[in-house]
Design a protein around this motif. Sequence first.
Motif, mmCIF file in Angstrom:
data_model
loop_
_atom_site.group_PDB
_atom_site.id
_atom_site.type_symbol
_atom_site.label_atom_id
_atom_site.label_comp_id
_atom_site.label_asym_id
_atom_site.label_seq_id
_atom_site.Cartn_x
_atom_site.Cartn_y
_atom_site.Cartn_z
ATOM 1 N N ARG A 124 0.839 -1.199 0.000
ATOM 2 C CA ARG A 124 0.000 0.000 0.000
ATOM 3 C C ARG A 124 0.878 1.256 0.000
ATOM 4 O O ARG A 124 0.597 2.223 -0.713
ATOM 5 C CB ARG A 124 -0.901 -0.041 1.236
ATOM 6 C CG ARG A 124 -2.048 0.905 1.179
ATOM 7 C CD ARG A 124 -2.969 0.689 2.362
ATOM 8 N NE ARG A 124 -3.828 -0.475 2.185
ATOM 9 C CZ ARG A 124 -4.557 -1.011 3.152
ATOM 10 N NH1 ARG A 124 -4.500 -0.532 4.367
ATOM 11 N NH2 ARG A 124 -5.340 -2.034 2.905
ATOM 12 N N SER A 125 1.923 1.214 0.802
ATOM 13 C CA SER A 125 2.832 2.354 0.864
ATOM 14 C C SER A 125 3.491 2.591 -0.498
ATOM 15 O O SER A 125 3.654 3.738 -0.929
ATOM 16 C CB SER A 125 3.884 2.091 1.934
ATOM 17 O OG SER A 125 4.901 3.040 1.865
ATOM 18 N N ALA A 126 3.833 1.495 -1.162
ATOM 19 C CA ALA A 126 4.470 1.615 -2.484
ATOM 20 C C ALA A 126 3.500 2.232 -3.488
ATOM 21 O O ALA A 126 3.873 3.098 -4.286
ATOM 22 C CB ALA A 126 4.933 0.235 -2.962
ATOM 23 N N LYS B 5 3.076 5.898 -2.792
ATOM 24 C CA LYS B 5 4.235 6.674 -3.227
ATOM 25 C C LYS B 5 4.231 6.829 -4.750
ATOM 26 O O LYS B 5 4.522 7.909 -5.290
ATOM 27 C CB LYS B 5 5.527 5.990 -2.782
ATOM 28 C CG LYS B 5 6.714 6.933 -2.915
ATOM 29 C CD LYS B 5 8.020 6.247 -2.685
ATOM 30 C CE LYS B 5 9.131 7.237 -3.015
ATOM 31 N NZ LYS B 5 10.396 6.570 -3.230
ATOM 32 N N ALA B 6 3.835 5.753 -5.436
ATOM 33 C CA ALA B 6 3.777 5.812 -6.899
ATOM 34 C C ALA B 6 2.727 6.826 -7.349
ATOM 35 O O ALA B 6 2.948 7.595 -8.294
ATOM 36 C CB ALA B 6 3.447 4.422 -7.453
ATOM 37 N N ARG B 7 1.591 6.825 -6.613
ATOM 38 C CA ARG B 7 0.527 7.772 -6.961
ATOM 39 C C ARG B 7 1.006 9.210 -6.719
ATOM 40 O O ARG B 7 0.803 10.091 -7.544
ATOM 41 C CB ARG B 7 -0.711 7.472 -6.100
ATOM 42 C CG ARG B 7 -1.990 8.083 -6.632
ATOM 43 C CD ARG B 7 -3.212 7.581 -5.877
ATOM 44 N NE ARG B 7 -3.075 7.780 -4.447
ATOM 45 C CZ ARG B 7 -3.283 6.826 -3.531
ATOM 46 N NH1 ARG B 7 -3.632 5.618 -3.920
ATOM 47 N NH2 ARG B 7 -3.160 7.078 -2.250
ATOM 48 N N ASP B 8 1.701 9.400 -5.585
ATOM 49 C CA ASP B 8 2.229 10.739 -5.279
ATOM 50 C C ASP B 8 3.228 11.183 -6.342
ATOM 51 O O ASP B 8 3.243 12.345 -6.762
ATOM 52 C CB ASP B 8 2.906 10.747 -3.900
ATOM 53 C CG ASP B 8 1.890 10.585 -2.780
ATOM 54 O OD1 ASP B 8 0.676 10.692 -3.080
ATOM 55 O OD2 ASP B 8 2.304 10.329 -1.634
ATOM 56 N N ASP C 245 4.524 14.442 -10.816
ATOM 57 C CA ASP C 245 4.943 14.593 -12.217
ATOM 58 C C ASP C 245 3.914 15.419 -12.989
ATOM 59 O O ASP C 245 4.255 16.298 -13.792
ATOM 60 C CB ASP C 245 5.095 13.214 -12.867
ATOM 61 C CG ASP C 245 6.308 12.486 -12.328
ATOM 62 O OD1 ASP C 245 7.128 13.149 -11.639
ATOM 63 O OD2 ASP C 245 6.435 11.263 -12.557
ATOM 64 N N THR C 246 2.626 15.109 -12.761
ATOM 65 C CA THR C 246 1.553 15.818 -13.471
ATOM 66 C C THR C 246 1.573 17.301 -13.119
ATOM 67 O O THR C 246 1.490 18.173 -13.994
ATOM 68 C CB THR C 246 0.177 15.208 -13.091
ATOM 69 O OG1 THR C 246 0.276 13.801 -13.190
ATOM 70 C CG2 THR C 246 -0.915 15.714 -14.008
#
Lengths: 198, 444
Positions: A175-177, A180-183, A188-189
């Motif tokens: 979940r943490s990964a 972090k990927a979403r963040d 980036d966006t």
Amino acid sequence: MPRHVPPIRSIVGGTAVAVMLLGLALASPVVASDPPAELTFIAERRAEGGWMLRATLTQGGAVQSQQTVEFLQAVDFFGPRWIPLGNATTDTSGVASRLYSPTSNGVQRLVARHAALQSAPVEITVVGAVPAIPREPADLPIVRAWALPIGAAVLVGVWLMLAAILLSAVIGISRSARRKARDNRLGDTIGQSISEQA
Amino acid sequence: MVANARTPSSRDALHDAAFRPMEAPGRWFWPVALGLAGIVAVAFGAYVYQVIEGLWVAGYNDKAFYGIYEANLVAFIGVSYGGALVSAVLRLTNARWRAPITRMAEAVALVSLVVGGAFAIIHLGRPERIWRLIVDPQASSPIVWDLIAISTYLLATAIFLYLPLIPDLATTRDRLPARAPRLVRAFYRLVALGWTGTPEQRRLLNRSVGAIAILIIPLAVSVHSVLAWAFSMTSRAGWHSSIFGPYFVVGALYSGVALVVIVVAAFRRAYRLERYISLDHFVSLARIMAVLAAVYLYFTFSEMLTAGYVRTREEAPIVAVMLEGAYAPAFWGFVVLGIFVPIMLSVLSATRSVRYLVLAAALAVVGMWLKRMLITLPTATAPLIGDVWGTVQLTWVAIVITVGATAAIPLGLMLIFRFMPILAVDEMTELLPGSAPAVGGEAR
């Protein structure tokens, strides 16, 4: 010229020699052999417990000392067979004796054996035998009633703890990964849009 | 000197060493692996022969109903507990020197447990009926508790190996070459759980590793006690002993630490890990081994003293046959070669070299196997009817299966380290910072 031997005389003579040789051959073992050995066996119940097994070994009426006699019991587990109870050596009277402490009650068939010689079987009826494996201890009804459920509960608890440890790590790290990927994607966006606006 | 694990060059060197078995195992790897696999295959063939012919081909008979397989079961599972407990205890006591050897200790625990657990099936005359243990278990049967204990401990050991491995699996994932098959990539991506080493992930991981390290200690103790109770809860002289639980646990730890010494030495040499695993690691392990050997000797003395002094009708022949009879050479051989000599080799400064400490460990492992035979055989062959002792023949089937199981441990370890780094890279980076002094002395 060779001397002529009438056929009838040679046949009779040859037969006579053959009969004599055969007689000698058959007779010689009897002359050379020892008198047959004899093994008698008795089992006596002792007042103080157990059975005294006695086997007497004789040969032609003469006692045989310093000979090993094996005592055996007929059993029927894993098929009918004889199992050894132990050995004893004959004394100067030709008697081999040993104490036998039965571990089970009922009729038992015993024999004595010396080399290829076996005595006639003797049947004994055992009562009050001391079991080789002691009886099960006194029942503990209260402990017995609770032991299994408590053991099962402990076991289930351990498995649940193991599952909780594994799953909390696996789910938490994954979940943490993802977070972090979403963040990162969001960053980036935002960065992209800022750079586009700029 | 052990390298600083935090500077880029030393980190590269650490990665090279840790990933060497995966990336460049050496020319000897496949010949050795195939040789070991051949031995295991022959052992499997012998087992099939045993299943067809029955347990008599392994030397069992109605007067010797326990034998080499029961000794193997206890011995192999015992060394497994040693590996896990060494790692767990060193983690919980925060012994920094543990870092380079924990991975190997945890892998030894898992592989030897799988091999040892197989003996729970091998020693059954009718293995095809093992499913009845699951569908119709009898709570009073020791084999049911063995099954429960071994499977629970197997799960715990697998988790204990896996959790600290997650950061290193992520490193493996990141190091995969571009030409790596998609399946391999998917596998490492899956098992690495998206690990990037964020503080949150690290906090979660440390909490779980701490929890499993705490849980695995009472689990290992209780599980090996279950094996001991399979003996001591029978009414058989020589087995019916109240100290068998702790006796077995200490024996397991002793032989387990010894096996860790042997495995660490073998892989250190094979993969040239001298820079990370120094003589001091072996000395520290040997000290633990010596203490455990002394405790085991104390238990043995206590057992023999109480049984030999009282000499009950049932127990007297067992003690006599062990101390003065047919088993005396093996028993006294174990005391001298399996206990005293390893202690001496472990504590004397004159023998403070890897070679001598490995010799001590090898004597300990063989000696403890012999001791398990000495626990099993005298009681199993003691007569219950008459006074004729049973005899166990060491048949070729039993020997081949035992040798095959022994070969399966190095084979399993060699294969397992093809899929994971042999050193706990992440842990070493954490525990061996640049300011830290060298963990070990010079390699001898």
